[in-house]
Design an enzyme around this catalytic site. Structure first.
Site, mmCIF file in Angstrom:
data_model
loop_
_atom_site.group_PDB
_atom_site.id
_atom_site.type_symbol
_atom_site.label_atom_id
_atom_site.label_comp_id
_atom_site.label_asym_id
_atom_site.label_seq_id
_atom_site.Cartn_x
_atom_site.Cartn_y
_atom_site.Cartn_z
ATOM 1 C CE LYS A 3 4.366 50.170 -14.754
ATOM 2 N NZ LYS A 3 3.117 49.502 -13.698
ATOM 3 C CE1 TYR A 43 5.117 45.705 -10.866
ATOM 4 C CE2 TYR A 43 5.577 44.739 -13.249
ATOM 5 C CZ TYR A 43 5.239 45.904 -12.104
ATOM 6 O OH TYR A 43 5.433 47.101 -12.740
ATOM 7 C CG ASN A 106 0.692 52.183 -13.512
ATOM 8 O OD1 ASN A 106 1.410 51.638 -14.267
ATOM 9 N ND2 ASN A 106 0.436 52.093 -12.192
ATOM 10 C CG HIS A 109 7.622 49.942 -11.101
ATOM 11 N ND1 HIS A 109 6.938 49.528 -10.264
ATOM 12 C CD2 HIS A 109 8.933 49.812 -10.620
ATOM 13 C CE1 HIS A 109 7.636 49.055 -9.255
ATOM 14 N NE2 HIS A 109 8.930 49.112 -9.397
ATOM 15 C CD GLU A 120 11.581 47.395 -8.067
ATOM 16 O OE1 GLU A 120 11.611 48.574 -8.432
ATOM 17 O OE2 GLU A 120 10.612 46.711 -7.534
HETATM 18 P P1 CMP Z 1 3.198 49.330 -10.152
HETATM 19 O O1 CMP Z 1 3.864 50.441 -9.645
HETATM 20 O O2 CMP Z 1 4.263 48.899 -11.428
HETATM 21 O O3 CMP Z 1 3.356 48.213 -9.224
HETATM 22 C C1 CMP Z 1 2.216 47.055 -9.403
HETATM 23 C C2 CMP Z 1 1.513 47.230 -10.554
HETATM 24 O O4 CMP Z 1 0.423 46.309 -10.600
HETATM 25 C C3 CMP Z 1 1.107 48.608 -10.584
HETATM 26 O O5 CMP Z 1 1.862 49.785 -11.029
HETATM 27 C C4 CMP Z 1 -0.159 48.644 -11.656
HETATM 28 O O6 CMP Z 1 0.293 48.752 -12.913
HETATM 29 C C5 CMP Z 1 -0.576 47.241 -11.342
HETATM 30 N N1 CMP Z 1 -1.931 47.183 -10.753
HETATM 31 C C6 CMP Z 1 -2.395 47.566 -9.609
HETATM 32 N N2 CMP Z 1 -3.641 47.417 -9.036
HETATM 33 C C7 CMP Z 1 -4.124 46.870 -10.400
HETATM 34 C C8 CMP Z 1 -5.414 46.571 -10.636
HETATM 35 N N3 CMP Z 1 -6.511 46.701 -9.803
HETATM 36 N N4 CMP Z 1 -5.731 46.090 -11.946
HETATM 37 C C9 CMP Z 1 -4.675 46.144 -13.092
HETATM 38 N N5 CMP Z 1 -3.343 46.232 -12.774
HETATM 39 C C10 CMP Z 1 -3.185 46.843 -11.361
#
Ligand code: CMP
Length: 131
Positions: A3, A43, A106, A109, A120
């Site tokens: 990311k 998403y 984070n 993904h 995907e």
């Molecule tokens: P990802 O695995 O890419 O799938 C969905 C994404 O939503 C997740 O990782 C996070 O980056 C994001 N996400 C999930 N929960 C939250 C949250 N509480 N606040 C902000 N972003 C979130």
């Protein structure tokens, strides 16, 4: 995907090294940037969540690395390698524990099922305009 936060911080090489060391074969890979529409499409399952706007803004703010990985039990093993969505809950040695800043930013993904991995992969490599 690697990311925007991890790309900006210069972690592409370290993350790919961990992926290789864990036995994944990289079968497709590119540096690219998601448009607003791309991120909203990718998403879409989260569109009713309160963090959706923030997620789309973050995912479009800079380049990402999209990759297709191959391994026995790839989905589950990759999720183990990356760790919990929230880095505060991620196990020691996982990619998110090492490189993620927060639940929103984070670092990586991973697909959550074989079916979504195919969707995907096609999104990134068969042409996002079809989605
Ligand atoms: P990802 O695995 O890419 O799938 C969905 C994404 O939503 C997740 O990782 C996070 O980056 C994001 N996400 C999930 N929960 C939250 C949250 N509480 N606040 C902000 N972003 C979130």
């Amino acid at each position: 995907m690697i990311k925007p936060d991890a790309v900006e911080a210069g972690h592409i090489g370290a993350i790919l090294e961990k992926i290789n060391a864990s036995g994944f074969k990289i079968v497709a890979m590119k540096l690219t940037q998601l448009s607003q529409r791309d991120a909203e499409t990718f998403y879409a399952v989260h569109k009713e969540r309160p963090f959706f706007g923030e997620l789309v803004e973050f995912m479009t703010r800079g380049p990402i690395v999209a990759a297709v990985l191959e391994k026995e039990n790839a989905v589950e093993d990759f999720r183990t390698l990356i760790g919990a969505t929230n880095p505060a809950d991620a196990a020691e040695g996982t990619i998110r524990k090492m490189y993620a800043k927060s639940v929103g930013e984070n670092a990586v993904h991973g697909s959550d099922s074989d079916e979504n991995a195919e969707i995907e992969s096609n999104f990134h490599f068969a042409g996002r305009e079809q989605f």
